[in-house]
Design a protein around this motif. Structure first.
Motif, PDB file in Angstrom:
ATOM      1  N   LEU A 148       2.180  11.000   5.213  1.00 44.48           N
ATOM      2  CA  LEU A 148       1.706  10.169   4.110  1.00 44.48           C
ATOM      3  C   LEU A 148       1.480   8.736   4.578  1.00 44.48           C
ATOM      4  O   LEU A 148       0.427   8.139   4.325  1.00 44.48           O
ATOM      5  N   GLU A 175       1.534   7.025  -6.685  1.00 42.81           N
ATOM      6  CA  GLU A 175       0.548   8.092  -6.861  1.00 42.81           C
ATOM      7  C   GLU A 175       1.183   9.459  -6.660  1.00 42.81           C
ATOM      8  O   GLU A 175       0.846  10.420  -7.342  1.00 42.81           O
ATOM      9  N   ARG A 225       1.002   4.219  -2.854  1.00 47.27           N
ATOM     10  CA  ARG A 225       0.871   5.651  -2.577  1.00 47.27           C
ATOM     11  C   ARG A 225       2.087   6.416  -3.084  1.00 47.27           C
ATOM     12  O   ARG A 225       1.959   7.521  -3.601  1.00 47.27           O
ATOM     13  N   LYS A 278       0.829  -1.216   0.000  1.00 49.10           N
ATOM     14  CA  LYS A 278       0.000   0.000   0.000  1.00 49.10           C
ATOM     15  C   LYS A 278       0.858   1.258   0.000  1.00 49.10           C
ATOM     16  O   LYS A 278       0.547   2.238  -0.663  1.00 49.10           O
ATOM     17  N   VAL A 330      -2.021   6.429   4.987  1.00 47.11           N
ATOM     18  CA  VAL A 330      -2.182   5.091   4.414  1.00 47.11           C
ATOM     19  C   VAL A 330      -2.597   4.100   5.493  1.00 47.11           C
ATOM     20  O   VAL A 330      -3.528   3.305   5.315  1.00 47.11           O
TER      21      VAL A 330
END
Length: 150
Positions: free
Chosen positions: A51, A38, A35, A31, A55
């Motif tokens: 960040l 992204e 991210r 995950k 998550v």
């Protein structure tokens, strides 16, 4: 710092032969990597710990929802698996405010923005998020703010 802790814990779990913990840590790693990908195209990149906390919070929320659904469906073995993953995820999250601390934070935010009625709920919520960010469960703070303003 959270990223390094996750990597260290993954290696330790692999060395210890703890397959369930290793799997949960690898899910977290996947995950985080998603991210990161992204964020390559993002105009502004937040602090790395912020960040990762975001998550982890989303992953924890998904696990809690899954646990409820599995329990309602009578699938206790799947709920137990989700609980184990949730426990691993929560190890890396900062300590959330308890109910008493949340009530104090709501009152402080209400006084800061001068909230008088339900019209000011958005201002109070924004102030809470600015002050406490990830330490505050906004799904629990909302009803507290409503109760305080009514």
């Amino acid at each position: 710092m959270i990223r390094e802790n996750i990597q260290k814990e993954t290696i330790a779990a692999m060395k210890a032969g703890d397959k369930q913990r290793t799997a949960a840590l690898r899910l977290i790693g996947a995950k985080v990597k998603d991210r990161d990908i992204e964020m390559r195209t993002a105009t502004s990149v937040p602090d790395d710990d912020d960040l990762l906390t975001d998550v982890l919070l989303k992953m924890a929320k998904q696990r809690r929802e899954s646990i409820t659904m599995y329990e309602d469906g009578g699938r206790e073995e799947l709920a137990a698996k989700e609980r184990a993953e949730l426990a691993v995820i929560e190890e890396f999250l900062p300590q959330m405010l308890d109910e008493g601390q949340m009530r104090v934070a709501v009152e402080e935010a209400k006084n800061t923005v001068g909230a008088q009625s339900m019209k000011d709920m958005g201002k109070v919520m924004a102030e809470l998020k600015a002050r406490h960010g990830v330490l505050l469960d906004m799904s629990k703070a909302g009803p507290m703010v409503k109760e305080s303003l009514s």
